[in-house]
Enzyme design. Sequence first.
Site, PDB file in Angstrom:
ATOM      1  N   CYS A   2      25.988  50.430  33.877  1.00  0.00           N
ATOM      2  CA  CYS A   2      25.655  49.120  34.414  1.00  0.00           C
ATOM      3  C   CYS A   2      25.322  48.170  33.267  1.00  0.00           C
ATOM      4  CB  CYS A   2      24.457  49.237  35.360  1.00  0.00           C
ATOM      5  SG  CYS A   2      23.882  47.658  35.994  1.00  0.00           S
ATOM      6  N   CYS A  15      21.297  47.343  33.523  1.00  0.00           N
ATOM      7  CA  CYS A  15      20.214  48.326  33.350  1.00  0.00           C
ATOM      8  C   CYS A  15      20.636  49.619  32.661  1.00  0.00           C
ATOM      9  CB  CYS A  15      19.572  48.639  34.698  1.00  0.00           C
ATOM     10  SG  CYS A  15      20.615  49.620  35.806  1.00  0.00           S
ATOM     11  N   CYS A  24      24.856  48.312  41.802  1.00  0.00           N
ATOM     12  CA  CYS A  24      24.112  49.359  41.097  1.00  0.00           C
ATOM     13  C   CYS A  24      22.898  49.733  41.945  1.00  0.00           C
ATOM     14  CB  CYS A  24      23.680  48.846  39.727  1.00  0.00           C
ATOM     15  SG  CYS A  24      22.575  49.955  38.827  1.00  0.00           S
ATOM     16  N   CYS A  30      19.439  48.590  39.882  1.00  0.00           N
ATOM     17  CA  CYS A  30      19.008  47.197  39.686  1.00  0.00           C
ATOM     18  C   CYS A  30      19.686  46.210  40.635  1.00  0.00           C
ATOM     19  CB  CYS A  30      19.226  46.763  38.242  1.00  0.00           C
ATOM     20  SG  CYS A  30      20.968  46.513  37.812  1.00  0.00           S
ATOM     21  N   CYS A  57      36.900  48.867  42.942  1.00  0.00           N
ATOM     22  CA  CYS A  57      37.476  47.773  42.175  1.00  0.00           C
ATOM     23  C   CYS A  57      36.306  47.030  41.519  1.00  0.00           C
ATOM     24  CB  CYS A  57      38.247  46.878  43.143  1.00  0.00           C
ATOM     25  SG  CYS A  57      39.261  45.647  42.376  1.00  0.00           S
TER      26      CYS A  57
END
Length: 129
Positions: free
Chosen positions: A45, A48, A94, A97, A117
């Site tokens: 991510c 984070c 995510c 976060c 995607c």
Amino acid sequence: MQTDCDNDWKAKLTAEEYNICRQKGTEAAFSGIYVDTKTEGLYLCKCCDAPLFESDSKYNSGSGWPSFWKPIQSNAIKENRDESHGMVRIEVVCAQCESHLGHVFPDGPQPTGLRYCINSASLNLDPKK
């Protein structure tokens, strides 16, 4: 209304990354740095650093965005119903976060049949050493 958290994200991310990750934007098709990447490693991510996808599950979907057939773990992401832009889709964020990553569609390869995607701007690649 602007919050301290928004200001923190704006300080950490570029304008494009902030638009995509925190405001649910989308990068232009075929413009992201990871669309054609074949480098082995972990996709993290952008916000984070949580592990999200492994390069082993990345494939060329021809969609213009990095595509994966499964997340690194089922609890690495969360899915939300997205009714924006006059259509119904499943948004992927995510789990740690809640950064916007992209969308998941039921037209991917086996064994899952799914196509995650994902915007390149929402990811960092940690290459295998």
